[in-house]
Design a protein around this motif. Structure first.
Motif, PDB file in Angstrom:
ATOM      1  N   ILE A 119     -32.798  -3.789 -11.250  1.00  0.00           N
ATOM      2  CA  ILE A 119     -33.336  -4.390 -12.475  1.00  0.00           C
ATOM      3  C   ILE A 119     -34.793  -3.981 -12.659  1.00  0.00           C
ATOM      4  N   SER A 120     -35.557  -3.977 -11.565  1.00  0.00           N
ATOM      5  CA  SER A 120     -36.961  -3.580 -11.627  1.00  0.00           C
ATOM      6  C   SER A 120     -37.089  -2.120 -12.081  1.00  0.00           C
ATOM      7  N   ALA A 121     -36.269  -1.239 -11.523  1.00  0.00           N
ATOM      8  CA  ALA A 121     -36.318   0.178 -11.911  1.00  0.00           C
ATOM      9  C   ALA A 121     -35.882   0.349 -13.362  1.00  0.00           C
ATOM     10  N   SER A 122     -34.888  -0.429 -13.774  1.00  0.00           N
ATOM     11  CA  SER A 122     -34.425  -0.357 -15.158  1.00  0.00           C
ATOM     12  C   SER A 122     -35.519  -0.797 -16.129  1.00  0.00           C
ATOM     13  N   ARG A 123     -36.221  -1.868 -15.770  1.00  0.00           N
ATOM     14  CA  ARG A 123     -37.329  -2.350 -16.616  1.00  0.00           C
ATOM     15  C   ARG A 123     -38.454  -1.310 -16.688  1.00  0.00           C
ATOM     16  N   SER A 124     -38.725  -0.663 -15.577  1.00  0.00           N
ATOM     17  CA  SER A 124     -39.741   0.387 -15.567  1.00  0.00           C
ATOM     18  C   SER A 124     -39.333   1.532 -16.486  1.00  0.00           C
ATOM     19  N   TYR A 125     -38.059   1.897 -16.439  1.00  0.00           N
ATOM     20  CA  TYR A 125     -37.557   2.966 -17.295  1.00  0.00           C
ATOM     21  C   TYR A 125     -37.693   2.571 -18.765  1.00  0.00           C
ATOM     22  N   GLU A 126     -37.316   1.333 -19.089  1.00  0.00           N
ATOM     23  CA  GLU A 126     -37.420   0.853 -20.467  1.00  0.00           C
ATOM     24  C   GLU A 126     -38.865   0.827 -20.946  1.00  0.00           C
ATOM     25  N   ALA A 127     -39.784   0.420 -20.079  1.00  0.00           N
ATOM     26  CA  ALA A 127     -41.197   0.365 -20.457  1.00  0.00           C
ATOM     27  C   ALA A 127     -41.727   1.760 -20.781  1.00  0.00           C
ATOM     28  N   ASN A 128     -41.344   2.735 -19.979  1.00  0.00           N
ATOM     29  CA  ASN A 128     -41.817   4.098 -20.231  1.00  0.00           C
ATOM     30  C   ASN A 128     -41.206   4.685 -21.494  1.00  0.00           C
ATOM     31  N   THR A 129     -39.941   4.384 -21.768  1.00  0.00           N
ATOM     32  CA  THR A 129     -39.349   4.869 -23.026  1.00  0.00           C
ATOM     33  C   THR A 129     -39.996   4.175 -24.219  1.00  0.00           C
ATOM     34  N   SER A 130     -40.404   2.916 -24.065  1.00  0.00           N
ATOM     35  CA  SER A 130     -41.104   2.218 -25.144  1.00  0.00           C
ATOM     36  C   SER A 130     -42.455   2.863 -25.438  1.00  0.00           C
ATOM     37  N   VAL A 131     -43.150   3.272 -24.392  1.00  0.00           N
ATOM     38  CA  VAL A 131     -44.442   3.942 -24.583  1.00  0.00           C
ATOM     39  C   VAL A 131     -44.254   5.240 -25.349  1.00  0.00           C
ATOM     40  N   ILE A 132     -43.262   6.014 -24.956  1.00  0.00           N
ATOM     41  CA  ILE A 132     -43.005   7.288 -25.645  1.00  0.00           C
ATOM     42  C   ILE A 132     -42.617   7.041 -27.096  1.00  0.00           C
ATOM     43  N   SER A 133     -41.785   6.049 -27.338  1.00  0.00           N
ATOM     44  CA  SER A 133     -41.364   5.728 -28.699  1.00  0.00           C
ATOM     45  C   SER A 133     -42.546   5.269 -29.550  1.00  0.00           C
ATOM     46  N   ALA A 134     -43.404   4.416 -28.997  1.00  0.00           N
ATOM     47  CA  ALA A 134     -44.571   3.925 -29.738  1.00  0.00           C
ATOM     48  C   ALA A 134     -45.529   5.065 -30.055  1.00  0.00           C
ATOM     49  N   LEU A 135     -45.738   5.959 -29.091  1.00  0.00           N
ATOM     50  CA  LEU A 135     -46.650   7.090 -29.326  1.00  0.00           C
ATOM     51  C   LEU A 135     -46.078   8.027 -30.385  1.00  0.00           C
ATOM     52  N   ARG A 136     -44.780   8.228 -30.354  1.00  0.00           N
ATOM     53  CA  ARG A 136     -44.139   9.074 -31.365  1.00  0.00           C
ATOM     54  C   ARG A 136     -44.289   8.443 -32.760  1.00  0.00           C
ATOM     55  N   LYS A 137     -44.105   7.135 -32.862  1.00  0.00           N
ATOM     56  CA  LYS A 137     -44.268   6.450 -34.154  1.00  0.00           C
ATOM     57  C   LYS A 137     -45.711   6.545 -34.644  1.00  0.00           C
ATOM     58  N   MET A 138     -46.670   6.406 -33.724  1.00  0.00           N
ATOM     59  CA  MET A 138     -48.080   6.526 -34.106  1.00  0.00           C
ATOM     60  C   MET A 138     -48.389   7.920 -34.614  1.00  0.00           C
ATOM     61  N   ASN A 139     -47.869   8.935 -33.954  1.00  0.00           N
ATOM     62  CA  ASN A 139     -48.100  10.311 -34.396  1.00  0.00           C
ATOM     63  C   ASN A 139     -47.468  10.556 -35.763  1.00  0.00           C
ATOM     64  N   ASN A 140     -46.244  10.069 -35.970  1.00  0.00           N
ATOM     65  CA  ASN A 140     -45.587  10.237 -37.269  1.00  0.00           C
ATOM     66  C   ASN A 140     -46.342   9.506 -38.365  1.00  0.00           C
ATOM     67  N   ARG A 141     -46.831   8.339 -38.047  1.00  0.00           N
ATOM     68  CA  ARG A 141     -47.604   7.561 -39.023  1.00  0.00           C
ATOM     69  C   ARG A 141     -48.895   8.292 -39.379  1.00  0.00           C
ATOM     70  N   ALA A 142     -49.557   8.864 -38.391  1.00  0.00           N
ATOM     71  CA  ALA A 142     -50.786   9.628 -38.650  1.00  0.00           C
ATOM     72  C   ALA A 142     -50.493  10.848 -39.514  1.00  0.00           C
ATOM     73  N   LEU A 143     -49.384  11.516 -39.265  1.00  0.00           N
ATOM     74  CA  LEU A 143     -49.013  12.669 -40.090  1.00  0.00           C
ATOM     75  C   LEU A 143     -48.703  12.245 -41.522  1.00  0.00           C
ATOM     76  N   ASP A 144     -48.047  11.093 -41.689  1.00  0.00           N
ATOM     77  CA  ASP A 144     -47.772  10.587 -43.037  1.00  0.00           C
ATOM     78  C   ASP A 144     -49.061  10.290 -43.787  1.00  0.00           C
ATOM     79  N   ILE A 145     -50.047   9.733 -43.112  1.00  0.00           N
ATOM     80  CA  ILE A 145     -51.339   9.432 -43.743  1.00  0.00           C
ATOM     81  C   ILE A 145     -52.049  10.718 -44.147  1.00  0.00           C
ATOM     82  N   ILE A 146     -51.978  11.731 -43.299  1.00  0.00           N
ATOM     83  CA  ILE A 146     -52.624  13.016 -43.599  1.00  0.00           C
ATOM     84  C   ILE A 146     -51.963  13.695 -44.795  1.00  0.00           C
ATOM     85  N   ARG A 147     -50.672  13.583 -44.921  1.00  0.00           N
ATOM     86  CA  ARG A 147     -49.933  14.242 -46.010  1.00  0.00           C
ATOM     87  C   ARG A 147     -50.270  13.682 -47.387  1.00  0.00           C
ATOM     88  N   ARG A 148     -50.712  12.459 -47.457  1.00  0.00           N
ATOM     89  CA  ARG A 148     -50.972  11.821 -48.761  1.00  0.00           C
ATOM     90  C   ARG A 148     -52.152  12.418 -49.460  1.00  0.00           C
TER      91      ARG A 148
END
Length: 148
Positions: A119-148
């Motif tokens: 369970i601990s390893a699974s939670r660690s895996y989920e936390a790291n995938t959340s970080v990657i997902s959040a960073l990807r969303k931030m990058n996409n959001r920044a690109l959307d702002i630049i495109r306007r």
């Protein structure tokens, strides 16, 4: 220097965390699969295996003199070692590997402890995938702002 000044390093840190969690889950799966093995090719019962992680961040912090010298390096796996806990002796006189008194050396694997570690390893895996997902969303959001 902020962590976000190097977006690829955040990906690298999360990737190292994902790899570490994957290795840990594999070792736990091996421990559970061999929890009843009383005889191994090397002799004796199966011994529980543990993943040894390095404290990369702490070593970097000790060597640095200021906050600017701190380097985030992620997780490093030092290796997989066998547990030094002695095997469990269980009284089973009819077992083919029983000694003269009827005791069998059983693996030092506790299924409940392995499940907690899983369970601990699974939670660690989920936390790291959340970080990657959040960073990807931030990058996409920044690109959307630049495109306007």
């Amino acid at each position: 220097m902020s962590v976000f000044d190097k977006p690829l390093s955040v990906f690298d840190i999360s990737a190292s965390g994902l790899s570490a969690a994957k290795v840990k889950m594999g070792v736990i799966a091996s421990n559970i699969a061999n929890a009843q093995v009383t005889e191994t090719p090397g002799g004796g019962p199966y011994r529980r295996k543990e993943v040894q992680f390095a404290t990369v961040l702490n070593k970097s912090m000790i060597g640095g003199s200021s906050i600017k010298d701190i380097k985030l390096n992620g997780v490093k796996i030092m290796g997989v070692k066998e547990s030094t806990t002695p095997p469990l002796m269980v009284y089973m006189p009819g077992h083919p590997h029983a000694d003269e008194q009827g005791f069998v050396s059983m693996p030092n694997v506790s299924i409940s402890n392995e499940m907690v570690d899983m369970i601990s390893a699974s939670r660690s895996y989920e936390a790291n995938t959340s970080v990657i997902s959040a960073l990807r969303k931030m990058n996409n959001r920044a690109l959307d702002i630049i495109r306007r």
